[in-house]
Structures are given as C-alpha cells and as structure tokens.
Scaffold this active site. Structure first.
Site, PDB file in Angstrom:
ATOM      1  N   ASP A  36      -1.357   4.221  -0.283  1.00 16.50           N
ATOM      2  CA  ASP A  36      -1.332   2.758  -0.323  1.00 16.50           C
ATOM      3  C   ASP A  36      -1.860   2.308  -1.676  1.00 16.50           C
ATOM      4  O   ASP A  36      -2.670   2.995  -2.305  1.00 16.50           O
ATOM      5  CB  ASP A  36      -2.178   2.156   0.796  1.00 16.50           C
ATOM      6  N   ASP A  58       0.739  16.020  -6.111  1.00 18.49           N
ATOM      7  CA  ASP A  58       0.886  17.398  -5.648  1.00 18.49           C
ATOM      8  C   ASP A  58       0.394  17.508  -4.215  1.00 18.49           C
ATOM      9  O   ASP A  58      -0.734  17.123  -3.916  1.00 18.49           O
ATOM     10  CB  ASP A  58       0.098  18.331  -6.577  1.00 18.49           C
ATOM     11  N   ASN A  68       7.391   2.919   3.951  1.00 15.99           N
ATOM     12  CA  ASN A  68       7.017   1.638   4.550  1.00 15.99           C
ATOM     13  C   ASN A  68       6.474   0.612   3.567  1.00 15.99           C
ATOM     14  O   ASN A  68       6.525  -0.587   3.845  1.00 15.99           O
ATOM     15  CB  ASN A  68       5.965   1.910   5.642  1.00 15.99           C
ATOM     16  N   TYR A 131      13.615 -10.959  -0.852  1.00 17.14           N
ATOM     17  CA  TYR A 131      13.197 -10.072   0.229  1.00 17.14           C
ATOM     18  C   TYR A 131      14.411  -9.549   0.992  1.00 17.14           C
ATOM     19  O   TYR A 131      14.527  -8.343   1.266  1.00 17.14           O
ATOM     20  CB  TYR A 131      12.252 -10.813   1.174  1.00 17.14           C
TER      21      TYR A 131
END
Length: 235
Positions: A36, A58, A68, A131
């Site tokens: 994130d 890695d 997502n 969007y």
C-alpha cells in the site's frame, strides 16, 4: 483453509477491500504480501505506479494476486483538469498494468489473479469520466491477460463492485456533505437507497468473499470473467 500453502500478493491492502481480502487470505492459510502507498494494515509501503518499485521488489514466487489499489475522483469532462485525469488514470490503470505485469512474471503456473474494477466501468454516469474510463480499461486488461495466461493455466478474472462501504468515498462532495451532517453510515445508506434496487451497498468483507471465490478452486473454469456485484445498479 482454501489457500493453505499459497503465497498471495495484494495491493491497496491498508484499508477497504484490500485490507479485507488480505485478512481473509491470511485467515485461510495464505502467506500474504501486502502493498500500500500508506503505512497500515501490516503493509509494505510502495507506490504501484512506480516502475522502479516493481523492478527492485524481491519476493518468493506467488500463487495468487489481487490488484486492488485505486483512487476515486469526480468532475465533468468540460471542467476536468488534465492533471486530475492523469492522477486517476495513473493509479487505476498504469498501476494496475504494472502490478499485473509483475504478477504475470512471478506467478506460478496454475495461479489466479483478480483485478478490482468497478460497475462504473460498465455504466456511464455524468461526472466520473476519468474513474469510469480507468475501470473500463481494467476490465479489458483482465480479458487480454486471461488469454495470455491460459497456456500456463493462470486464471485472470475481475470483480466490478457497485457501491462499497470503503474510505474511497471520502472527498466526494455529495458523500462528504451527508457524512458531516449525519455520519458516514447515513451517507452510505442515503446513496444506496436511490442508487441500487436492493437499497444497500456491499461491505468490504462481502466483496472480499467474492474475490476469494474467484481465486479459489471453486472457480477453476472461470477466466476472463467479470463478476458484477452492484446490488442491481447497472440494471
């Protein structure tokens, strides 16, 4: 324990749908790599739009991926700043492509990938050009990836939620106005009451359950599919 012994990659994993599916995969046995841009939810901090991040990232081969990470925004086409257009497309489409490319390179044969699209990529509404365009592109990207991955038995599907009770709504004026006055749950309930025939939005946990189905052996013959989960919004 449907995912015992599997390694899963989840982006946008600090909140909302990403956090819900990451927790579900972990609870069902997967070793979950969470990414994130924000620090939270046990996530590795990284920008999915940064090609250099993926080049130096890695980790062991993966079996599952949930693409997502995304942002929202609004604005009529005639009034939309190009910078805002690029901000939304950069995360929702460029980030999805870079994540998908990385997943296709590192996933084991027989793996499964789910891209999180949106019902906005299917149904047109005023004020959501950037969007909607980004999410429509994600759905087609899913189909192409499904064909490219089929020779290795890699399944690639998408889910297209309608309204979901997640933080992505914050910053949208109509939602913020109601939330300031009556609270966020009231804002979700108000929007759902006129936006969906079922009169309710999904929870992040409900969408996570549907993503888990697409990743599981129960969906073994599904690839290139878009699971529309919108409470009837697109009817």
């Amino acid at each position: 324990m449907r995912f015992q012994g599997k390694t899963a990659l989840v982006t946008g994993a600090a909140s909302g749908i990403g956090l819900a599916i990451a927790e579900l995969l972990s609870a069902e046995g997967a070793e979950t790599i969470r990414i994130d841009k924000a620090d939270g939810g046990g996530s590795l901090v990284g920008d999915v739009t940064d090609e250099a991040f993926w080049a130096r990232f890695d980790h062991p081969p993966i079996d599952l991926a949930v693409i997502n990470a995304g942002v929202s925004g609004s604005g009529m086409i005639a009034d939309l700043d190009f910078a805002e257009w690029r901000r939304i497309l950069s995360v929702n489409l460029d980030g999805a492509f870079l994540t998908l490319r990385h997943a296709m390179r590192t996933i084991r044969d027989g793996g499964a990938i789910v891209l999180v699209g949106s019902a906005a990529g299917v149904k047109a509404e005023p004020g959501i050009a950037a969007y909607a365009a980004s999410k429509a592109a994600v759905l087609q990207l899913t189909r192409v990836a499904a064909k490219e991955g089929a020779s290795r038995r890699i399944r690639v599907n998408a889910i297209a939620p309608g309204g979901v009770q997640t933080p992505i709504w914050r910053g949208i004026p109509f939602f913020d106005d109601i939330a300031r006055r009556d609270g966020e749950q009231a804002a979700f309930d108000r929007m759902a009451s006129f936006a969906t025939p079922l009169g309710r939005y999904a929870t992040a946990d409900e969408i996570a359950g549907q993503i888990a189905f697409l990743l599981s052996d129960s969906a073994a013959t599904m690839t290139g599919a878009v699971l529309l989960s919108d409470g009837g919004y697109t009817l």
